[in-house]
Design a protein around this motif. Sequence first.
Motif, PDB file in Angstrom:
ATOM      1  N   PHE A   1      61.897  38.559  26.655  1.00 47.25           N
ATOM      2  CA  PHE A   1      62.469  39.468  25.669  1.00 47.25           C
ATOM      3  C   PHE A   1      62.966  38.622  24.493  1.00 47.25           C
ATOM      4  O   PHE A   1      63.285  37.444  24.646  1.00 47.25           O
ATOM      5  N   SER A   2      63.027  39.243  23.308  1.00 52.04           N
ATOM      6  CA  SER A   2      63.428  38.520  22.099  1.00 52.04           C
ATOM      7  C   SER A   2      64.558  39.268  21.392  1.00 52.04           C
ATOM      8  O   SER A   2      64.606  40.499  21.409  1.00 52.04           O
ATOM      9  N   ASN A   3      65.438  38.515  20.748  1.00 50.66           N
ATOM     10  CA  ASN A   3      66.593  39.136  20.100  1.00 50.66           C
ATOM     11  C   ASN A   3      66.322  39.584  18.670  1.00 50.66           C
ATOM     12  O   ASN A   3      67.180  40.202  18.044  1.00 50.66           O
ATOM     13  N   ASP A   4      65.137  39.270  18.129  1.00 45.76           N
ATOM     14  CA  ASP A   4      64.927  39.535  16.705  1.00 45.76           C
ATOM     15  C   ASP A   4      63.425  39.643  16.425  1.00 45.76           C
ATOM     16  O   ASP A   4      62.648  38.765  16.819  1.00 45.76           O
ATOM     17  N   SER A   5      63.037  40.691  15.709  1.00 49.21           N
ATOM     18  CA  SER A   5      61.619  40.874  15.391  1.00 49.21           C
ATOM     19  C   SER A   5      61.141  39.901  14.319  1.00 49.21           C
ATOM     20  O   SER A   5      59.937  39.848  14.023  1.00 49.21           O
ATOM     21  N   HIS A   6      62.067  39.117  13.729  1.00 53.59           N
ATOM     22  CA  HIS A   6      61.644  38.057  12.809  1.00 53.59           C
ATOM     23  C   HIS A   6      61.041  36.879  13.568  1.00 53.59           C
ATOM     24  O   HIS A   6      60.350  36.050  12.978  1.00 53.59           O
ATOM     25  N   ASN A   7      61.337  36.779  14.857  1.00 55.00           N
ATOM     26  CA  ASN A   7      60.768  35.704  15.664  1.00 55.00           C
ATOM     27  C   ASN A   7      59.267  35.901  15.805  1.00 55.00           C
ATOM     28  O   ASN A   7      58.770  37.033  15.833  1.00 55.00           O
ATOM     29  N   LEU A   8      58.550  34.788  15.924  1.00 53.73           N
ATOM     30  CA  LEU A   8      57.095  34.842  15.999  1.00 53.73           C
ATOM     31  C   LEU A   8      56.596  34.295  17.332  1.00 53.73           C
ATOM     32  O   LEU A   8      57.166  33.332  17.874  1.00 53.73           O
ATOM     33  N   ALA A   9      55.537  34.889  17.847  1.00 54.93           N
ATOM     34  CA  ALA A   9      54.840  34.384  19.023  1.00 54.93           C
ATOM     35  C   ALA A   9      53.416  34.041  18.609  1.00 54.93           C
ATOM     36  O   ALA A   9      52.703  34.880  18.039  1.00 54.93           O
ATOM     37  N   LEU A  10      52.994  32.801  18.867  1.00 54.95           N
ATOM     38  CA  LEU A  10      51.676  32.325  18.477  1.00 54.95           C
ATOM     39  C   LEU A  10      50.821  32.137  19.735  1.00 54.95           C
ATOM     40  O   LEU A  10      51.192  31.364  20.636  1.00 54.95           O
ATOM     41  N   TYR A  11      49.695  32.841  19.797  1.00 57.59           N
ATOM     42  CA  TYR A  11      48.807  32.799  20.960  1.00 57.59           C
ATOM     43  C   TYR A  11      47.502  32.108  20.574  1.00 57.59           C
ATOM     44  O   TYR A  11      46.857  32.490  19.587  1.00 57.59           O
ATOM     45  N   LEU A  12      47.147  31.095  21.333  1.00 53.97           N
ATOM     46  CA  LEU A  12      45.947  30.310  21.037  1.00 53.97           C
ATOM     47  C   LEU A  12      44.698  31.193  21.132  1.00 53.97           C
ATOM     48  O   LEU A  12      44.501  31.908  22.116  1.00 53.97           O
ATOM     49  N   LYS A  13      43.855  31.126  20.113  1.00 57.35           N
ATOM     50  CA  LYS A  13      42.661  31.960  20.089  1.00 57.35           C
ATOM     51  C   LYS A  13      41.634  31.518  21.136  1.00 57.35           C
ATOM     52  O   LYS A  13      40.976  32.356  21.752  1.00 57.35           O
ATOM     53  N   GLU A  14      41.496  30.212  21.325  1.00 58.68           N
ATOM     54  CA  GLU A  14      40.539  29.709  22.313  1.00 58.68           C
ATOM     55  C   GLU A  14      41.208  29.717  23.680  1.00 58.68           C
ATOM     56  O   GLU A  14      41.888  28.768  24.072  1.00 58.68           O
ATOM     57  N   LYS A  15      41.019  30.801  24.413  1.00 58.56           N
ATOM     58  CA  LYS A  15      41.729  31.042  25.668  1.00 58.56           C
ATOM     59  C   LYS A  15      41.512  29.939  26.704  1.00 58.56           C
ATOM     60  O   LYS A  15      42.397  29.640  27.503  1.00 58.56           O
TER      61      LYS A  15
END
Length: 373
Positions: free
Chosen positions: A277-291
Amino acid sequence: MISPLSHRFVQAKWGGFHLKDLFEIKSSIKRFDANKVTVFERGHHPYIIRSGSNNGQRGYLKENEKFLNEGNTISFGQDTATLFYQKEPYFTGDKIKVLKSTLQQFEQKEALFFISSLNKAFSNFSWGSSRFNVKTIGNQIFNLPVREDNQIDFDFINSFMRQLEIEFLEVLKNYLAASGAPDFCFTKEETLAIESLKTKKFKNFKVTDIFNIRNTSSLLSREIISNSGSTPYLSASAENNGVNSFISYDPSFLNKGNCVFIGGKTFVVSYQEKDFFSNDSHNLALYLKEKKYSHKDILLGLATCINLSLRHKYSWGNSISSQKIKHDFVTLPLEDGQPDFEFLGNLTAALKKLVLKTVDDFVTEKTSELVTQ
């Protein structure tokens, strides 16, 4: 159940002391502004600022040694109330006071114990408080264990700190045992990664070519119950890998783990293995495209690359966003014109083993010191 060490702490006799009665409150000899000096990553003399991390140290300076402040003192961030023991002489930034003990018995163990109590005494002061003037600092009362004659009980302090160190070393031993790398030996691939690092070519890639970018969901602290579950609740803090608490909440607010997490307002970068869970929608999650490369060691390495590539650009006053990052580049190791994710993963795995070996050496050395005391 209360631990034996905690029981000793609770049962001790305590007395209040004015800070000015135990310390001389001195101004630093000279203020060095960070934007006017060259800050080195290693060597020379420590450069102490008002930071709350890394013992208050930003790096090292090579300046005239006549401006060094005495070692075996406590640095005090005047508008942040950050206190750290400084064993060696040091330079300072702005608004740092130097607390020099007037006691005959005052070295590292005593200083660390005193700082713990002082932190509690100053805990109600807000950042930037105008109350952090010399008079107010000197009049601050903090508690210390005392003997029957109401003098400071240094025997208790040293005994307590020794036992605390023993317990801390035991925690480190357990961590090392669980690390799965007791021999700290490199694989062939890890050895090659270390040896080729200096000659490895790097290239800038658009962040959006490497990652899918997502704003996290948002749960304000007033909406959750701390320590109510087992799912990490993240903030933009640099402490504890960004984990503020572990909670239970509506799973529709969950963010997928195995990603690089960026604190949107602070630009704190970390790897998050588990859903969170995150406290702020300004936070970013980066997911690697090459799985196929989306593994822990590779993502740890990518988190470091993101931090090194962009930390000069973003700060509290100029925060990152999902729109801004679309124009950013990350520097990555190169192989045949493409990011060399395997190299990055092997390098990260090797560096982890080096760190664990350093911790193991530290535990061995400190354990030996305790045995001979």
